[in-house]
Scaffold this active site. Structure first.
Site, short mmCIF file in Angstrom:
data_model
loop_
_atom_site.label_atom_id
_atom_site.label_comp_id
_atom_site.label_asym_id
_atom_site.label_seq_id
_atom_site.Cartn_x
_atom_site.Cartn_y
_atom_site.Cartn_z
N PRO A 280 -3.88 5.93 1.83
CA PRO A 280 -4.72 6.52 1.21
C PRO A 280 -5.85 6.64 2.12
O PRO A 280 -6.18 5.75 3.04
CB PRO A 280 -5.18 5.62 0.17
N LEU A 281 -6.56 7.83 2.41
CA LEU A 281 -7.35 8.19 3.47
C LEU A 281 -8.55 8.54 2.92
O LEU A 281 -8.77 9.78 2.09
CB LEU A 281 -6.81 9.32 4.47
N GLN A 335 -5.11 5.48 -6.09
CA GLN A 335 -5.63 4.34 -5.77
C GLN A 335 -7.12 4.28 -6.16
O GLN A 335 -7.89 5.09 -6.34
CB GLN A 335 -5.73 4.23 -4.22
N CYS A 368 -9.95 -2.62 1.27
CA CYS A 368 -11.21 -1.72 1.87
C CYS A 368 -12.13 -2.87 2.54
O CYS A 368 -12.75 -3.47 1.60
CB CYS A 368 -11.71 -0.86 0.87
N ASN A 493 1.58 -1.66 7.40
CA ASN A 493 0.69 -0.78 7.54
C ASN A 493 -0.16 -0.93 8.88
O ASN A 493 -0.52 -2.18 9.13
CB ASN A 493 -0.40 -0.43 6.42
N ASP A 495 -1.29 1.00 13.00
CA ASP A 495 -1.01 1.31 14.29
C ASP A 495 0.45 1.91 14.40
O ASP A 495 1.25 1.90 15.45
CB ASP A 495 -0.97 0.24 15.43
N ALA A 518 -1.31 6.02 8.59
CA ALA A 518 -2.65 6.25 8.34
C ALA A 518 -3.24 7.32 9.48
O ALA A 518 -3.18 8.69 9.45
CB ALA A 518 -3.70 5.22 8.30
#
Length: 648
Positions: A280-281, A335, A368, A493, A495, A518
């Site tokens: 999710p971005l 999300q 977040c 998740n 790198d 991501a």
């Protein structure tokens, strides 16, 4: 044989080159040529956040433009003399179509509107209206900036079949009606499931409070008994009676469900094993971008993070986020961010009620790091209050029908104080989550330093042990899960920028089902092609421009080709470029692969287009956008998120 001094010099040079992407000498230019990209992800956390985690904010940094433009305003101006919606696809001679008549603030005369309309877009890459080519008609009608491609020059009649509903969005799913939004706005939506499950959760909490209250010392109890002997007013007695009845109802609920998994529901099976997943971005993870990623090999995509309360209130901007392209389903997750169980429950119930056939999972954001969300108790703040997180997840699980509930977490909130390994044990025993995604950084780190994949692997192993322990426990034996092969999907998740990163992490521990990408998918959208091919791909400047063309076409089909739609397309194009420009062409590198945290010296490409695509100057991003959307209007505004971008 090297002397000691030479060895020390080599070691100093090696240390100085850490975090540097090495470019072949012929492609390096002087410091005056281009800006080296510095972004918020690399800024020391103590300097950026100030007092919250220690450190002096802004010390010795007065002249440096770093961090985020938190007050940026990229809202675009709307058309000055806009055509009335009733006339957008009407016959040019039509009159009296608008019920507001002369009081309407829009233009009703189509020839008059066309005479004052802005000049058309003439693009080498889009000779005709891309929406008209895709649909056979253009919902923007006379407002389209490519109007000549679907307008008879003599009769001024629009080409195409407009008997269809031109306000529909062909190819897109998860749209809800205006009436449904209005029901939410006016609080007419019946949250039947949420009301029930929240009462059950309240009964458990109240029982815990009562048990805690019983520890009051005997002296306080004696004083309370004296007060109870005093005569009370009828109103007080009535209130106490109602409270007693409510408490008895809660006790009955507690006794009924205390030995059960009251939140357990049958769900669709979620399989993320080996899937190529885009994270999710926020902002950049919009529908046109996700559609692009699906065309480039992604298996699973997620909506931008939607806030629970605006969803419950029927806010237009929030309900735009769960919209998806039909190519995304199955494999599309929504999300949400919530701070309390009632928010999570009601948001999940509205999603499951209104768009049940376009969602593969509902994901609770518990990672977040944004300060605003953290202060409100959502995002990574839930890591500090696991019991609240579990209440949110259990409430969501009960109301979501057959849609699985998943959660995304970080290692913890404080650096060097990871809690995810103990948290997953409680998630197994106290919730029914279908998948857990772990970002290998703490909230305090945000995106600084490298993700800790050793810890991610440790948590994956801990999760499998917890699952085994649960099945052997009395609770597990009595649970609804007759299928003893049930496996909570675990996704790592952080790198991942090369196919080697993806395979290294997947193969490091068989308990890790997949990896989520991501920033790597923003900088290098063809990363999943590399994963499938298991080799590094050297994309030429023309190939990269073709990706931008696909994104631009997706954007116009989604936001429209009128003046305002083109401004939105251009704005999000620039947002995408703020990451896309960071790709360093394979052919100019001395060493492959590079890592996400490695930055190059000032460089030039193998041709002018490659140099332009690698520019960190926002003015160049706008110049690239003009290839697809025509010249930018003087009123167009774009401020990069990161201050160092485009500032000299």
């Amino acid at each position: 044989m090297k002397r000691v001094g030479e060895e020390q010099e080599v070691e100093v040079k090696r240390q100085d080159s850490r975090g540097v992407a090495h470019i072949k000498t012929e492609f390096i230019v002087g410091s005056g040529g281009r800006n080296t990209f510095e972004d918020d992800e690399l800024e020391p956390e103590s300097e950026r956040l100030g007092g919250e985690f220690g450190g002096k904010k802004g010390k010795n940094k007065k002249n440096k433009k770093r961090g985020q433009n938190k007050n940026r305003d990229n809202r675009q101006q709307k058309e000055q003399n806009s055509l009335c919606p009733r006339y957008i696809v009407a016959d040019p001679s039509a009159t009296d179509l608008c019920s507001f008549g002369g009081q309407c603030r829009f233009v009703h005369d189509i020839p008059e509107y066309l005479a004052g309309k802005k000049e058309e877009i003439h693009s080498e890459y889009f000779q005709k209206c891309p929406v008209f080519e895709a649909l056979g008609y253009c919902p923007m009608g006379y407002k389209c900036r490519f109007l000549s491609s679907h307008l008879d020059p003599e009769t001024k009649v629009l080409a195409g079949d407009y008997s269809k509903n031109v306000n529909a969005h062909p190819g897109e799913i998860n749209h809800i009606t205006a009436d449904q939004k209005y029901d939410l706005l006016k609080r007419r939506f019946q949250f039947t499931k949420s009301d029930f499950i929240l009462e059950v959760i309240d009964s458990f909490q109240e029982e815990n409070r009562d048990n805690h209250a019983k520890k009051v010392d005997s002296k306080d109890k004696k004083e309370d008994s004296v007060e109870e002997d005093e005569e009370k007013a009828p109103q007080v007695q009535q209130r106490e009676k109602e409270a007693s009845e409510r408490r008895q109802k809660q006790k009955d609920l507690y006794l009924k469900y205390k030995d059960t998994r009251y939140f357990a529901q049958e769900k669709k099976k979620l399989d993320l094993r080996g899937k190529k997943i885009v994270s999710p971005l926020t902002t950049v993870g919009n529908l046109p971008y996700r559609r692009l990623m699906r065309s480039l090999g992604a298996d699973v995509t997620y909506s931008e993070m939607a806030l629970g309360v605006p969803l419950i209130q029927g806010t237009n901007s929030e309900w735009a986020l769960p919209k998806a392209h039909e190519s995304e389903y199955p494999g599309f997750g929504v999300q949400i961010a919530c701070s309390k169980a009632w928010q999570a429950s009601k948001a999940a119930e509205t999603l499951a009620s209104y768009i049940p056939n376009g969602i593969s999972e509902i994901n609770l954001n518990s990672g977040c790091p944004i300060d605003l969300l953290y202060r409100q108790g959502s995002g990574s703040a839930l890591l500090d209050n696991p019991a609240r997180m579990f209440r949110c997840l259990n409430a969501m699980n009960y109301v979501s029908g057959d849609i699985p509930i998943t959660v995304k977490i970080r290692t913890g909130t404080k650096e060097n104080h990871p809690i995810a390994d103990s948290l997953v044990n409680r998630l197994v025993f106290e919730t029914d989550v279908a998948a857990i995604t772990l970002h290998g950084r703490s909230r305090q780190q945000r995106y600084t330093k490298m993700a800790d994949w050793d810890y991610i692997s440790k948590v994956a192993t801990a999760l499998r042990q917890s699952e085994s322990d649960f099945l052997e426990s009395e609770q597990g034996k009595e649970s609804k899960h007759d299928d003893k092969t049930r496996r909570i999907q675990f996704v790592g998740n952080g790198d991942i920028y090369n196919y080697t990163d993806w395979y290294d992490h997947i193969n490091s521990n068989e308990e890790i089902d997949s990896c989520m990408v991501a920033r790597g998918a923003l900088i290098k959208p063809w990363i999943f092609e590399e994963i499938d091919a298991q080799q590094h791909l050297d994309k030429s400047s023309q190939e990269r421009l073709e990706i931008l063309k696909t994104y631009s076409r997706n954007a116009m089909e989604h936001w429209g080709t009128d003046e305002y739609g083109i401004s939105l397309c251009r704005r999000f194009f620039c947002e995408f470029m703020s990451f896309y420009h960071r790709y360093i062409p394979l052919g100019i590198l001395e060493r492959v692969p590079v890592q996400l945290n490695e930055r190059p010296p000032n460089w030039k490409g193998r041709d002018e287009l490659e140099t332009l695509l690698g520019s960190p100057d926002a003015k160049d991003w706008i110049k690239l956008s003009e290839m697809f959307f025509g010249p930018a209007d003087s009123s167009f505004i774009f401020t990069p998120k990161h201050k160092s971008s485009s500032y000299k």
